[in-house]
Design a protein around this motif. Structure first.
Motif, mmCIF file in Angstrom:
data_model
loop_
_atom_site.group_PDB
_atom_site.id
_atom_site.type_symbol
_atom_site.label_atom_id
_atom_site.label_comp_id
_atom_site.label_asym_id
_atom_site.label_seq_id
_atom_site.Cartn_x
_atom_site.Cartn_y
_atom_site.Cartn_z
ATOM 1 N N ALA A 20 -40.976 11.446 -18.360
ATOM 2 C CA ALA A 20 -39.770 11.785 -17.597
ATOM 3 C C ALA A 20 -39.838 11.218 -16.185
ATOM 4 O O ALA A 20 -38.849 10.673 -15.682
ATOM 5 N N ARG A 21 -40.990 11.307 -15.549
ATOM 6 C CA ARG A 21 -41.147 10.743 -14.201
ATOM 7 C C ARG A 21 -40.959 9.226 -14.225
ATOM 8 O O ARG A 21 -40.268 8.660 -13.388
ATOM 9 N N ALA A 22 -41.599 8.571 -15.185
ATOM 10 C CA ALA A 22 -41.481 7.114 -15.295
ATOM 11 C C ALA A 22 -40.041 6.722 -15.598
ATOM 12 O O ALA A 22 -39.502 5.788 -14.996
ATOM 13 N N GLY A 23 -39.403 7.424 -16.518
ATOM 14 C CA GLY A 23 -38.015 7.128 -16.866
ATOM 15 C C GLY A 23 -37.081 7.299 -15.691
ATOM 16 O O GLY A 23 -36.189 6.467 -15.453
ATOM 17 N N ALA A 24 -37.265 8.369 -14.934
ATOM 18 C CA ALA A 24 -36.411 8.610 -13.766
ATOM 19 C C ALA A 24 -36.596 7.520 -12.710
ATOM 20 O O ALA A 24 -35.623 7.004 -12.157
ATOM 21 N N LEU A 25 -37.834 7.168 -12.440
ATOM 22 C CA LEU A 25 -38.104 6.132 -11.432
ATOM 23 C C LEU A 25 -37.548 4.774 -11.845
ATOM 24 O O LEU A 25 -37.099 3.998 -11.003
ATOM 25 N N ALA A 26 -37.569 4.492 -13.132
ATOM 26 C CA ALA A 26 -37.105 3.196 -13.633
ATOM 27 C C ALA A 26 -35.599 3.200 -13.912
ATOM 28 O O ALA A 26 -35.044 2.183 -14.313
ATOM 29 N N GLY A 27 -34.957 4.339 -13.710
ATOM 30 C CA GLY A 27 -33.526 4.416 -13.958
ATOM 31 C C GLY A 27 -33.178 4.508 -15.433
ATOM 32 O O GLY A 27 -32.052 4.197 -15.830
ATOM 33 N N GLY A 28 -34.124 4.926 -16.243
ATOM 34 C CA GLY A 28 -33.872 4.973 -17.680
ATOM 35 C C GLY A 28 -34.105 6.343 -18.296
ATOM 36 O O GLY A 28 -34.307 6.450 -19.500
ATOM 37 N N LEU A 29 -34.055 7.398 -17.482
ATOM 38 C CA LEU A 29 -34.286 8.741 -18.008
ATOM 39 C C LEU A 29 -33.303 9.062 -19.134
ATOM 40 O O LEU A 29 -33.665 9.705 -20.117
ATOM 41 N N HIS A 30 -32.091 8.571 -19.013
ATOM 42 C CA HIS A 30 -31.063 8.831 -20.040
ATOM 43 C C HIS A 30 -31.422 8.201 -21.391
ATOM 44 O O HIS A 30 -30.853 8.560 -22.411
ATOM 45 N N LEU A 31 -32.362 7.278 -21.408
ATOM 46 C CA LEU A 31 -32.762 6.628 -22.654
ATOM 47 C C LEU A 31 -33.798 7.431 -23.439
ATOM 48 O O LEU A 31 -34.016 7.163 -24.617
ATOM 49 N N LEU A 32 -34.430 8.390 -22.785
ATOM 50 C CA LEU A 32 -35.454 9.195 -23.439
ATOM 51 C C LEU A 32 -34.802 10.327 -24.216
ATOM 52 O O LEU A 32 -33.892 10.985 -23.730
ATOM 53 N N ARG A 33 -35.270 10.535 -25.430
ATOM 54 C CA ARG A 33 -34.726 11.594 -26.289
ATOM 55 C C ARG A 33 -35.860 12.542 -26.671
ATOM 56 O O ARG A 33 -36.413 12.453 -27.769
ATOM 57 N N PHE A 34 -36.188 13.439 -25.772
ATOM 58 C CA PHE A 34 -37.257 14.398 -26.024
ATOM 59 C C PHE A 34 -36.872 15.289 -27.188
ATOM 60 O O PHE A 34 -35.757 15.781 -27.272
ATOM 61 N N GLY A 35 -37.797 15.478 -28.109
ATOM 62 C CA GLY A 35 -37.553 16.320 -29.272
ATOM 63 C C GLY A 35 -36.836 15.609 -30.405
ATOM 64 O O GLY A 35 -36.487 16.224 -31.407
ATOM 65 N N ALA A 36 -36.605 14.305 -30.300
ATOM 66 C CA ALA A 36 -35.901 13.554 -31.344
ATOM 67 C C ALA A 36 -36.714 13.501 -32.632
ATOM 68 O O ALA A 36 -36.153 13.332 -33.704
ATOM 69 N N ARG A 37 -38.009 13.632 -32.511
ATOM 70 C CA ARG A 37 -38.857 13.709 -33.696
ATOM 71 C C ARG A 37 -39.910 14.765 -33.443
ATOM 72 O O ARG A 37 -40.232 15.078 -32.304
ATOM 73 N N SER A 38 -40.428 15.302 -34.505
ATOM 74 C CA SER A 38 -41.436 16.352 -34.350
ATOM 75 C C SER A 38 -42.772 15.743 -33.924
ATOM 76 O O SER A 38 -43.057 14.579 -34.199
ATOM 77 N N THR A 39 -43.547 16.550 -33.245
ATOM 78 C CA THR A 39 -44.881 16.122 -32.835
ATOM 79 C C THR A 39 -45.742 15.920 -34.074
ATOM 80 O O THR A 39 -45.747 16.750 -34.977
ATOM 81 N N GLN A 40 -46.428 14.817 -34.115
ATOM 82 C CA GLN A 40 -47.290 14.489 -35.247
ATOM 83 C C GLN A 40 -48.657 15.126 -35.068
ATOM 84 O O GLN A 40 -49.125 15.307 -33.942
ATOM 85 N N PRO A 41 -49.327 15.458 -36.168
ATOM 86 C CA PRO A 41 -50.677 16.025 -36.065
ATOM 87 C C PRO A 41 -51.597 15.085 -35.271
ATOM 88 O O PRO A 41 -51.591 13.878 -35.479
ATOM 89 N N GLY A 42 -52.306 15.654 -34.350
ATOM 90 C CA GLY A 42 -53.245 14.875 -33.549
ATOM 91 C C GLY A 42 -52.645 14.273 -32.288
ATOM 92 O O GLY A 42 -53.370 13.744 -31.455
#
Length: 86
Positions: A20-42
């Motif tokens: 989120a910090r990197a996305g915000a600084l680069a102007g691309g926070l809107h491109l990140l979709r947190f929770g779009a897929r489930s966390t994989q084991p490991g």
């Protein structure tokens, strides 16, 4: 120093917070979709690198926080992107 060493801030950071910090600084926070897929084991939720060996062998102290390091990296990449333009 011989062999591999970690170069880091020494602060544990949630992967989501880092992205989120990197996305915000680069102007691309809107491109990140947190929770779009489930966390994989490991998959880690947090990451941390020990800098104790660097502290011990080289008296290393990080010059940047996560925020200032990311800001410098993004600024550098943005500068590279404009180098080829006239």
């Amino acid at each position: 120093v011989t062999g591999a060493v970690n170069i880091a801030s020494g602060t544990t950071t949630a992967v989501r917070d880092f992205a989120a910090r990197a996305g915000a600084l680069a102007g691309g926070l809107h491109l990140l979709r947190f929770g779009a897929r489930s966390t994989q084991p490991g998959e880690p939720h947090r990451m941390s690198a020990s800098i104790e060996r660097l502290r011990r062998e080289l008296d290393f102290t990080p010059l940047h926080t996560i925020e200032t390091g990311l800001a410098a990296a993004v600024a550098g990449r943005q500068g590279e992107a404009t180098l080829g333009r006239s």
